[in-house]
Scaffold this motif. Structure first.
Motif, PDB file in Angstrom:
ATOM      1  N   HIS A  24       0.824  -1.210   0.000  1.00 39.79           N
ATOM      2  CA  HIS A  24       0.000   0.000   0.000  1.00 39.79           C
ATOM      3  C   HIS A  24       0.861   1.264   0.000  1.00 39.79           C
ATOM      4  O   HIS A  24       0.428   2.331  -0.465  1.00 39.79           O
ATOM      5  N   GLN A  27       3.338   1.181  -3.700  1.00 38.90           N
ATOM      6  CA  GLN A  27       2.580   1.536  -4.903  1.00 38.90           C
ATOM      7  C   GLN A  27       2.270   3.030  -4.932  1.00 38.90           C
ATOM      8  O   GLN A  27       2.330   3.669  -5.998  1.00 38.90           O
ATOM      9  N   THR A  28       1.955   3.617  -3.776  1.00 37.37           N
ATOM     10  CA  THR A  28       1.681   5.060  -3.714  1.00 37.37           C
ATOM     11  C   THR A  28       2.914   5.865  -4.088  1.00 37.37           C
ATOM     12  O   THR A  28       2.829   6.869  -4.832  1.00 37.37           O
ATOM     13  N   ASN A  31       3.556   5.678  -7.849  1.00 39.39           N
ATOM     14  CA  ASN A  31       2.629   6.530  -8.597  1.00 39.39           C
ATOM     15  C   ASN A  31       3.014   8.002  -8.484  1.00 39.39           C
ATOM     16  O   ASN A  31       2.895   8.770  -9.448  1.00 39.39           O
ATOM     17  N   TYR A 175       3.344   8.284   6.148  1.00 41.44           N
ATOM     18  CA  TYR A 175       3.094   6.928   5.679  1.00 41.44           C
ATOM     19  C   TYR A 175       3.250   5.971   6.870  1.00 41.44           C
ATOM     20  O   TYR A 175       4.333   5.872   7.451  1.00 41.44           O
TER      21      TYR A 175
END
Length: 602
Positions: A24, A27-28, A31, A175
């Motif tokens: 999670h 991937q953020t 991107n 995060y």
């Protein structure tokens, strides 16, 4: 001799896809790089050993990588990646917040921030353990963190986010890293074993993953230590010995003994656990987890939540089929209460032993309460009064002429090793009641309007014999083969119609043998015997199909070799049951005295 590199460093991820259990976040970040929406400050927080610093380094490499590709992964071949891997990069700087926590250190950092990168677009600053900075250092860092130069990016990492000033938190993209799940750690350890040519048992890796408590670095450290001890073969026995973990089999034995209620065997098993050097609190936590696993298997759609593999999961499934749901819930509640009060207890061993005693006696107390509730229910208008005279004692009952109070029968629990006759109380009581109503003469004397006097009931056995003769008059006696077939059919019909999976399993495993007028029931355990004995309707059916023959039922326990033989003494005596009943209904004492009843002594 070659220098040994620990697995935590040797197999440290170098790309986002290699990071375990944090998809999670990775991937953020990928991107954000792909869309060119990078923040100027990041805060990575979470428990130890879950990949915060590793992800910060991969992010720093990916931002400055000259050939990230379509997957936005650092190539590891360009000048920026190679220089960082060789620890001589001028664009990626790491600082330890624990040893550089003063205002002067932050001033030096700010001076370096002003210098643009020698090559590439960004200059990245990784500050590990940032919560160790002093309050003054945080305040000195505020302005730079809020409005840094366009080429500067800060990546902060910490295990204790609550210690960081809110003014710092508001200036960062936060995060939260999560604990890594057991199955993900096991999968990673399997790949390392294959790379190192180490034989392994999946249960052994599962134990390591559970002991790591979600921290992959801890799991890898334990793996290195056990791999050296195991000499190329990771087995379950070696792992629990090296990590000093209590074997799962102990908990399965504890649950079996708790269900039977053998308190002596339970305390001896608990003493064995303590003598092996295990802390009582650690044992208590393990027992709670064991009951939780059983509950998850019993509940619908929650079996996937059971952290077990292979033969261990099969053991959980087998035991969960034999344990009642209310027993598990009560055991969890009692074990949790013991855990909550454990620190305040002066005698911690006794504190745990009392909790085990409560769990062990729960099933017996529940059965006793059910019996007492059935016996003690009286009609609201019923009264019992003694009448003078030894031989002419009568019972005055304000009811119909033939209404006779039911006589309570107090039975002790059967001994574990002995084989004894089981009287089917329900059918006998109803037959006796019928006979009393038929034989009761008209009242001898009226004491008052609406009241009738019934004769004294001295000899219930004679009444029972007369009733049996009357009921069996003219009925043909069945031979053994026919009777055995009808008993088996009645046994099977009751088994298939019952809703309890454990009882159906016990009855299916039982063997029936008819020898003369004795029906011998062979069962595999004391638990199976106790469960079948509670089914009064079953024995009423057997008595009904036996006709005029007075069939006596015996139980024989054929214990498996793996079970320890132990003697179980009756947990509750007939006198104890009677005393409990008398406390609830004081009139019962007068009732027993009037009828000349005696409490069973065995």
């Amino acid at each position: 001799m070659n220098q040994f590199v620990v697995s935590a460093r040797k197999y440290r991820p170098t790309q986002f896809k290699e990071v375990v259990g944090q998809e999670h976040i990775t991937q953020t970040l990928k991107n954000a790089i792909r869309q060119q929406k990078l923040a100027h400050s990041f805060l990575f927080c979470g428990p130890r050993g879950v990949g915060k610093t590793t992800t910060a380094r991969i992010l720093a490499k990916a931002i400055n990588c000259q050939d990230p590709g379509s997957e936005v992964e650092p190539c590891g071949k360009c000048e920026s990646c190679v220089s960082f891997q060789n620890q001589n990069s001028m664009n990626i700087l790491e600082m330890d917040g624990a040893s550089n926590n003063s205002v002067e250190n932050i001033r030096n950092l700010i001076e370096q921030v002003r210098i643009p990168p020698a090559h590439g677009d960004y200059k990245l600053f990784i500050i590990d353990e940032v919560h160790m900075l002093s309050a003054s250092a945080f305040n000195a860092f505020l302005k730079t963190l809020e409005e840094p130069p366009s080429h500067a990016i800060f990546i902060l990492a910490t295990t204790e986010k609550h210690k960081i000033l809110p003014t710092i938190l508001s200036r960062c993209q936060i995060y939260d890293f999560k604990r890594i799940q057991v199955r993900e750690i096991v999968s990673h350890l399997q790949s390392i074993c294959q790379s190192e040519n180490i034989d392994f048992e999946e249960e052994a890796l599962h134990v390591i993953a559970e002991k790591a408590d979600g921290a992959l670095r801890d799991a890898l450290s334990m793996f290195d230590r056990i791999a050296s001890f195991a000499e190329g073969r990771l087995s379950y026995e070696k792992v629990i010995k090296q990590l000093n973990i209590l074997d799962y089999d102990y908990y399965f034995k504890f649950v079996d003994q708790l269900m039977v209620g053998d308190l002596g065997a339970i305390y001896l098993l608990f003493d064995d656990v303590l003598s092996r050097g295990f802390d009582a609190h650690v044992f208590l936590l393990g027992l709670q987890e064991h009951f939780r696993q059983l509950l998850m298997i019993q509940l619908d759609k929650t079996e996937a939540l059971v952290d077990a593999v292979g033969n261990l999961k099969e053991k959980y499934i087998r035991q969960a089929a034999q344990v009642e749901r209310d027993f598990i819930l009560t055991a969890l509640d009692l074990a949790n209460a013991c855990d909550v009060n454990y620190r305040m207890a002066q005698n911690k061993r006794l504190h745990v032993e009392i909790a085990l005693m409560k769990i062990a006696y729960f099933k017996n107390v529940k059965a006793m309460r059910t019996d007492l509730n059935e016996i003690s229910e009286e009609p609201a208008k019923k009264k019992v009064n003694p009448v003078a005279g030894n031989e002419s004692q009568n019972i005055s009952v304000e009811s119909r002429e033939n209404d006779v109070p039911e006589v309570p029968t107090v039975k002790s629990e059967p001994d574990q090793k002995a084989t004894e006759n089981i009287s089917v109380e329900g059918a006998e009581k109803r037959s006796i009641q019928k006979g009393i109503e038929k034989r009761a003469p008209t009242p001898v004397k009226k004491q008052s309007a609406g009241k009738h006097v019934l004769p004294k009931l001295n000899n219930l056995s004679n009444i029972k014999a007369d009733i049996e003769k009357e009921n069996n008059k003219g009925e043909a006696v069945k031979d053994n083969e026919v009777l055995k077939a009808e008993i088996n059919a009645s046994w099977k019909e009751f088994r298939e119609s019952h809703s309890s999976p454990s009882l159906r399993s016990f009855m299916e495993d039982s063997l029936l043998e008819l020898v003369g007028d004795q029906l011998i029931v062979r069962v595999s355990s004391q638990l199976a015997k106790s469960s079948i004995l509670e089914q009064r309707e079953l024995f009423e059916n057997i008595r009904s199909v036996s006709g005029p023959r007075n069939i006596q039922i015996k139980f024989e326990i054929e214990e498996s070799e793996s079970q320890d033989e132990s003697n179980e003494s009756p947990l509750i005596t007939p006198q104890d049951k009677f005393n409990a009943l008398r406390e609830k209904n004081p009139k019962l004492d007068m009732f027993v005295k009037t009828l000349n009843l005696k409490i069973d002594s065995d």
